[in-house]
Design a protein around this motif. Sequence first.
Motif, PDB file in Angstrom:
ATOM      1  N   UNK A   1       3.952   8.052  -4.986  1.00 37.85           N
ATOM      2  CA  UNK A   1       5.283   7.525  -4.698  1.00 37.85           C
ATOM      3  C   UNK A   1       5.322   6.003  -4.863  1.00 37.85           C
ATOM      4  N   UNK A   2       6.512   5.491  -5.058  1.00 40.63           N
ATOM      5  CA  UNK A   2       6.722   4.047  -5.211  1.00 40.63           C
ATOM      6  C   UNK A   2       6.340   3.333  -3.916  1.00 40.63           C
ATOM      7  N   UNK A   3       5.538   2.258  -4.008  1.00 33.20           N
ATOM      8  CA  UNK A   3       5.163   1.522  -2.793  1.00 33.20           C
ATOM      9  C   UNK A   3       6.390   0.927  -2.103  1.00 33.20           C
ATOM     10  N   UNK A   4       6.317   0.827  -0.790  1.00 32.30           N
ATOM     11  CA  UNK A   4       7.377   0.185  -0.011  1.00 32.30           C
ATOM     12  C   UNK A   4       7.010  -1.291   0.131  1.00 32.30           C
TER      13      UNK A   4
ATOM     14  N   UNK B   1      -1.637   4.813   1.164  1.00 32.18           N
ATOM     15  CA  UNK B   1      -2.128   5.651   2.264  1.00 32.18           C
ATOM     16  C   UNK B   1      -3.580   5.360   2.603  1.00 32.18           C
ATOM     17  N   UNK B   2      -4.297   4.740   1.679  1.00 30.90           N
ATOM     18  CA  UNK B   2      -5.706   4.418   1.907  1.00 30.90           C
ATOM     19  C   UNK B   2      -5.891   2.980   2.348  1.00 30.90           C
ATOM     20  N   UNK B   3      -6.886   2.337   1.753  1.00 29.79           N
ATOM     21  CA  UNK B   3      -7.206   0.965   2.147  1.00 29.79           C
ATOM     22  C   UNK B   3      -6.737  -0.073   1.135  1.00 29.79           C
ATOM     23  N   UNK B   4      -6.018   0.349   0.111  1.00 31.66           N
ATOM     24  CA  UNK B   4      -5.599  -0.589  -0.922  1.00 31.66           C
ATOM     25  C   UNK B   4      -4.314  -1.314  -0.536  1.00 31.66           C
ATOM     26  N   UNK B   5      -4.248  -2.583  -0.933  1.00 33.62           N
ATOM     27  CA  UNK B   5      -3.057  -3.400  -0.737  1.00 33.62           C
ATOM     28  C   UNK B   5      -2.576  -3.839  -2.115  1.00 33.62           C
ATOM     29  N   UNK B   6      -1.275  -3.872  -2.282  1.00 36.45           N
ATOM     30  CA  UNK B   6      -0.660  -4.233  -3.553  1.00 36.45           C
ATOM     31  C   UNK B   6       0.120  -5.532  -3.336  1.00 36.45           C
ATOM     32  N   UNK B   7      -0.120  -6.522  -4.187  1.00 37.23           N
ATOM     33  CA  UNK B   7       0.570  -7.806  -4.099  1.00 37.23           C
ATOM     34  C   UNK B   7       1.302  -8.076  -5.402  1.00 37.23           C
TER      35      UNK B   7
ATOM     36  N   UNK C   1      -1.259  -7.018  -8.261  1.00 41.26           N
ATOM     37  CA  UNK C   1      -2.674  -7.148  -7.922  1.00 41.26           C
ATOM     38  C   UNK C   1      -2.996  -6.106  -6.862  1.00 41.26           C
ATOM     39  N   UNK C   2      -4.006  -5.275  -7.114  1.00 41.19           N
ATOM     40  CA  UNK C   2      -4.410  -4.239  -6.164  1.00 41.19           C
ATOM     41  C   UNK C   2      -5.810  -4.588  -5.673  1.00 41.19           C
ATOM     42  N   UNK C   3      -5.958  -4.650  -4.353  1.00 41.13           N
ATOM     43  CA  UNK C   3      -7.230  -5.040  -3.748  1.00 41.13           C
ATOM     44  C   UNK C   3      -7.415  -4.274  -2.443  1.00 41.13           C
TER      45      UNK C   3
ATOM     46  N   UNK D   1     -10.140  -5.224   3.109  1.00 40.49           N
ATOM     47  CA  UNK D   1     -11.185  -6.143   3.564  1.00 40.49           C
ATOM     48  C   UNK D   1     -11.273  -7.373   2.672  1.00 40.49           C
ATOM     49  N   UNK D   2     -11.236  -7.161   1.360  1.00 38.71           N
ATOM     50  CA  UNK D   2     -11.307  -8.303   0.434  1.00 38.71           C
ATOM     51  C   UNK D   2     -10.051  -9.167   0.537  1.00 38.71           C
ATOM     52  N   UNK D   3      -8.909  -8.557   0.743  1.00 39.10           N
ATOM     53  CA  UNK D   3      -7.689  -9.330   0.916  1.00 39.10           C
ATOM     54  C   UNK D   3      -7.777 -10.180   2.179  1.00 39.10           C
ATOM     55  N   UNK D   4      -8.300  -9.632   3.257  1.00 35.43           N
ATOM     56  CA  UNK D   4      -8.451 -10.383   4.507  1.00 35.43           C
ATOM     57  C   UNK D   4      -9.371 -11.586   4.314  1.00 35.43           C
TER      58      UNK D   4
END
Length: 80
Positions: A2-5, A27-33, A43-45, A48-51
């Motif tokens: 699904x499209x990210x919110x 739903x997992x540990x990935x963050x999208x910027x 950018x998908x990371x 933990x690396x984003x923090x």
Amino acid sequence: MSEPQWQKSSFSGSNEGGSCLELAMDAGVLRHLRESDAPESVLVVDAERLAVFLLATKTGEFDHITEASARRSQVSRLQA
């Protein structure tokens, strides 16, 4: 999938249509910027690396990059 919110940074204020940083989580540990003025570039990371990146940014780890860029701009203006 699904499209990210997407959520806009609170630092963007009411800058509708302007350049804003947006974040989405899956739903997992990935963050999208992404930047709102270039939404096709994402950018998908992992979280933990984003923090670690955000902490380094807040503590000035990358300040030398922007300072060097500012010095180059000043030199360019003086040479013009």
